[in-house]
Design a protein around this motif. Structure first.
Motif, short mmCIF file in Angstrom:
data_model
loop_
_atom_site.label_atom_id
_atom_site.label_comp_id
_atom_site.label_asym_id
_atom_site.label_seq_id
_atom_site.Cartn_x
_atom_site.Cartn_y
_atom_site.Cartn_z
N SER A 165 13.58 -22.51 79.76
CA SER A 165 13.37 -23.22 81.03
C SER A 165 14.68 -23.69 81.66
CB SER A 165 12.45 -24.43 80.80
OG SER A 165 11.21 -24.01 80.30
N TYR A 166 15.56 -24.27 80.84
CA TYR A 166 16.81 -24.80 81.41
C TYR A 166 17.70 -23.68 81.92
CZ TYR A 166 21.37 -26.97 81.84
OH TYR A 166 22.57 -27.38 82.32
N SER A 213 19.33 -40.20 86.50
CA SER A 213 19.36 -41.52 85.88
C SER A 213 18.06 -42.27 86.16
CB SER A 213 20.53 -42.34 86.40
OG SER A 213 21.75 -41.65 86.29
N VAL A 214 17.57 -42.15 87.39
CA VAL A 214 16.31 -42.80 87.76
C VAL A 214 15.16 -42.23 86.93
CG1 VAL A 214 14.66 -43.19 89.63
CG2 VAL A 214 17.12 -43.27 90.09
N VAL A 215 15.11 -40.90 86.85
CA VAL A 215 14.04 -40.25 86.08
C VAL A 215 14.10 -40.71 84.62
CG1 VAL A 215 13.18 -38.04 85.23
CG2 VAL A 215 13.89 -38.26 87.61
N LYS A 216 15.29 -40.76 84.06
CA LYS A 216 15.44 -41.19 82.66
C LYS A 216 14.87 -42.58 82.44
CE LYS A 216 19.00 -42.04 79.13
NZ LYS A 216 18.63 -43.43 78.84
N ARG A 243 19.71 -31.30 86.55
CA ARG A 243 19.97 -32.46 85.69
C ARG A 243 18.68 -33.20 85.37
NH1 ARG A 243 25.45 -34.01 89.03
NH2 ARG A 243 26.93 -33.05 87.58
N ILE A 244 17.79 -33.28 86.34
CA ILE A 244 16.47 -33.88 86.08
C ILE A 244 15.72 -33.06 85.05
CG2 ILE A 244 14.20 -34.33 87.10
CD1 ILE A 244 15.65 -35.13 89.68
N LEU A 245 15.74 -31.76 85.22
CA LEU A 245 15.04 -30.87 84.29
C LEU A 245 15.55 -31.06 82.87
CD1 LEU A 245 13.17 -28.53 83.57
CD2 LEU A 245 14.97 -26.95 84.31
N GLY A 287 15.95 -32.43 94.87
CA GLY A 287 16.69 -32.83 93.69
C GLY A 287 16.60 -34.31 93.38
N GLY A 288 15.58 -34.98 93.91
CA GLY A 288 15.40 -36.41 93.67
C GLY A 288 16.12 -37.29 94.68
N LYS A 289 16.91 -36.70 95.56
CA LYS A 289 17.64 -37.50 96.54
C LYS A 289 16.70 -38.12 97.56
CE LYS A 289 20.53 -34.04 97.30
NZ LYS A 289 21.67 -33.24 97.84
N ASP A 290 15.66 -37.39 97.93
CA ASP A 290 14.72 -37.91 98.93
C ASP A 290 13.53 -38.62 98.29
OD1 ASP A 290 16.38 -36.93 100.81
OD2 ASP A 290 15.09 -35.27 101.43
N LEU A 291 13.06 -38.09 97.15
CA LEU A 291 11.88 -38.69 96.53
C LEU A 291 11.85 -38.40 95.04
CD1 LEU A 291 8.27 -39.02 97.69
CD2 LEU A 291 8.66 -37.72 95.60
N ILE A 292 11.53 -39.43 94.27
CA ILE A 292 11.22 -39.32 92.84
C ILE A 292 9.95 -40.12 92.61
CG2 ILE A 292 11.91 -39.93 90.49
CD1 ILE A 292 14.83 -39.75 91.48
N LYS A 293 8.99 -39.51 91.92
CA LYS A 293 7.77 -40.25 91.59
C LYS A 293 7.43 -39.98 90.13
CE LYS A 293 3.60 -39.24 93.36
NZ LYS A 293 2.46 -39.26 94.29
N VAL A 294 7.23 -41.05 89.39
CA VAL A 294 6.85 -40.95 87.97
C VAL A 294 5.55 -41.71 87.79
CG1 VAL A 294 7.48 -41.47 85.59
CG2 VAL A 294 9.24 -40.72 87.20
#
Length: 542
Positions: free
Chosen positions: A422-423, A26-29, A170-172, A50-57
């Motif tokens: 890829s998926y 959701s954050v990535v979206k 899910r991010i992918l 899996g984005g739990k520790d870090l997400i950077k866009v």
């Protein structure tokens, strides 16, 4: 009686955040949508655990003016609309003004940005919705947002997140959707040191990246336009899917039951199934849709749902050259299932029946196969009557029992290289150990490739396309052992008419009886139909 109290602002913020931020994807979206709305041509996404520790866009868009940086973290603050009427002509992806404050309320956020028209940029740190640091500095144009420790202040929500590999997948899938929606944008996706790249050169390149190099093999291009709606995309023939189907409305990835229903009914897909891959894009005047029906903008409401259904349905029928059946004798070439075949779910048909036969002893009289009909069915006789046997359904059940009862892997003489999109390759990497329990020995071979070194013993003497056999296990996007054995059995069983002689059928029937007295294939279709001599005598007036 308990009194009504106004909730503290901190509690309100966390409740509201839960509506927008469900998980790392959701954050990535939200962040990718903001980057796209900022006219970015290059977007880089990083995810750790899996984005739990870090997400950077990070993007190269127009950036946020220094005077607006703190305002961007205020609820209902947005640059996309200024009046209610603007919702009827909205052409951006984001507009609610809730993404950044919602993300910041449940994580530790660092934002670095410089607006296109300014010389100096801004860096700000927000933790749990509160500003803890801000400075000005020389930064490159664009915006970089780093989100750390998602749900650190909501431990129960963090505990409910799935495994890192599941959250990564899910991010992918979110990123793959935007690669299709915006083929002109260059996307980088990092998982640790791994790099997934879309070059942003063409739709064809994006299609290859998402669906694999042979995407056109089983896909048809969709192109259909009406006065109010236009439909485009690529869609596979049904039965060729593995769960990758995307729907876009004005370039926004959404869920839409009405669009999926139109696709399914155009291709005559049985209810409850959707084995199709590809994507559908609907372009419509914003005044004909309500985009504000879901906090995370995952759904839209069409004001003319019948017209949308008709546009998608006709687009699919035209692409696959399917005409409606007529009294002139023209029939659709798309296969159909009867109500009986589609009415039983897999678990209902198999498990309820097996519980039944375990609870009571069945009388079994000797059975003798008599003959094969011209249509491929077999006739067999017992002391009580005649059995009509479907050899394909019988073989499905026999192969299922072999797979379930013989968990042995046979090594191939030479390994086979398998390539997936890829998926699907990401999902398979997560399920390699489960595939071992099914009987497949796979190892990663770089990128989206795998080496197949071993196959299930009961299938080892069959001439199968092993890549397609493994792919068939993931048509619904998940994998469990019982369903995997059932799907493999269905994939491997010879078709009706391939068993040549009564002697062959007798041997297979005797082997199946060694496992149990079964009336159904693993997916619930009947194996045999019984006509008693008493019933036959009644028919013939004896």
């Amino acid at each position: 009686m308990r009194r009504i109290l106004k909730l503290p602002q901190e509690v309100v913020a966390k409740i509201a955040a839960g509506e927008v931020v469900e998980r790392p994807a959701s954050v990535v979206k939200e962040l990718v949508e903001n980057a796209l709305d900022a006219f970015s041509k290059e977007i880089r996404i990083y995810a750790k655990e899996g984005g739990k520790d870090l997400i950077k866009v990070s993007d190269d868009g127009v950036g946020i003016p220094a005077s607006d940086v703190e305002l961007a973290f205020e609820r209902h603050a947005t640059s996309k609309i200024s009046a209610l009427d603007d919702l009827t002509k909205l052409e951006t992806l984001g507009f609610r003004g809730e993404a950044l404050p919602s993300i910041a309320a449940v994580s530790k956020v660092e934002l670095i940005t410089k607006a296109q028209e300014e010389d100096i940029g801004t860096r700000i740190i927000i933790e749990g919705g509160k500003k803890v640091f801000k400075e000005n500095g020389f930064f490159r144009q664009g915006t970089t947002i780093t989100v750390r420790s998602l749900f650190y202040n909501l431990p129960l929500r963090r505990k409910l997140l799935k495994s890192s590999s599941t959250e990564w997948n899910r991010i992918l899938k979110i990123v793959l959707a935007y690669i299709l929606a915006f083929p002109e944008v260059k996307f980088y996706l990092y998982k640790g040191e791994e790099l997934f790249l879309s070059s942003g050169t063409s739709l064809e390149e994006s299609l290859k990246r998402v669906f694999g190099g042979d995407f056109l093999k089983n896909m048809r291009q969709i192109s259909f336009a009406q006065e109010k709606y236009s439909v485009s995309g690529f869609v596979s023939a049904w039965g060729e899917g593995s769960g990758e189907f995307f729907i876009f409305v004005n370039n926004r990835p959404v869920k839409s039951d009405i669009i999926k229903k139109a696709v399914a009914e155009a291709l005559s897909i049985p209810p409850g199934r959707f084995p199709v891959r590809g994507f559908i894009k609907i372009n419509v005047n914003p005044s004909l849709i309500d985009q504000n029906v879901h906090p995370a903008k995952l759904e839209v409401r069409f004001f003319e749902p019948g017209a949308v259904y008709s546009a998608v349905y006709n687009a699919i029928r035209r692409a696959f050259s399917i005409r409606e059946p007529s009294f002139g004798g023209f029939r659709s070439s798309v296969p159909k299932f009867s109500d009986e075949e589609s009415s039983l779910s897999f678990k209902e048909s198999l498990f309820e029946y097996e519980c039944k036969i375990k609870g009571e002893e069945k009388k079994r009289s000797p059975i003798r196969v008599l003959a094969r009909t011209s249509k491929g069915y077999f006739l067999a006789e017992t002391e009580d009557g005649i059995w009509i046997i479907d050899p394909h359904a019988l073989l499905e059940r026999l192969l299922f029992e072999r797979l379930r009862n013989t968990r042995v892997t046979v090594q191939l003489i030479a390994p086979i290289v398998l390539h997936y999109d890829s998926y699907l390759s990401s999902v398979i990497k997560d399920k390699i150990e489960v595939l071992k329990e099914v009987g497949f020995e796979l190892e990663e071979f770089g990128g989206n490739a795998f080496l197949l070194r071993g196959v299930p013993s009961p299938l080892s003497n069959l001439r199968l396309n092993w890549g397609e056999a493994i792919k068939s296990l993931f048509k619904e996007g998940s994998l469990d052992l019982i369903k995997a054995w059932a799907d493999l059995a269905c994939h491997a069983a010879p078709k009706l008419g391939d068993i040549a002689t009564p002697e062959d059928m007798q041997r297979l029937l005797n082997e199946l009886y060694g496992f149990g007295d079964f009336d159904l294939c693993p997916h619930g279709r009947p194996i045999r139909y019984f006509l008693s001599y008493r019933e036959i005598a009644k028919w013939l007036g004896r």
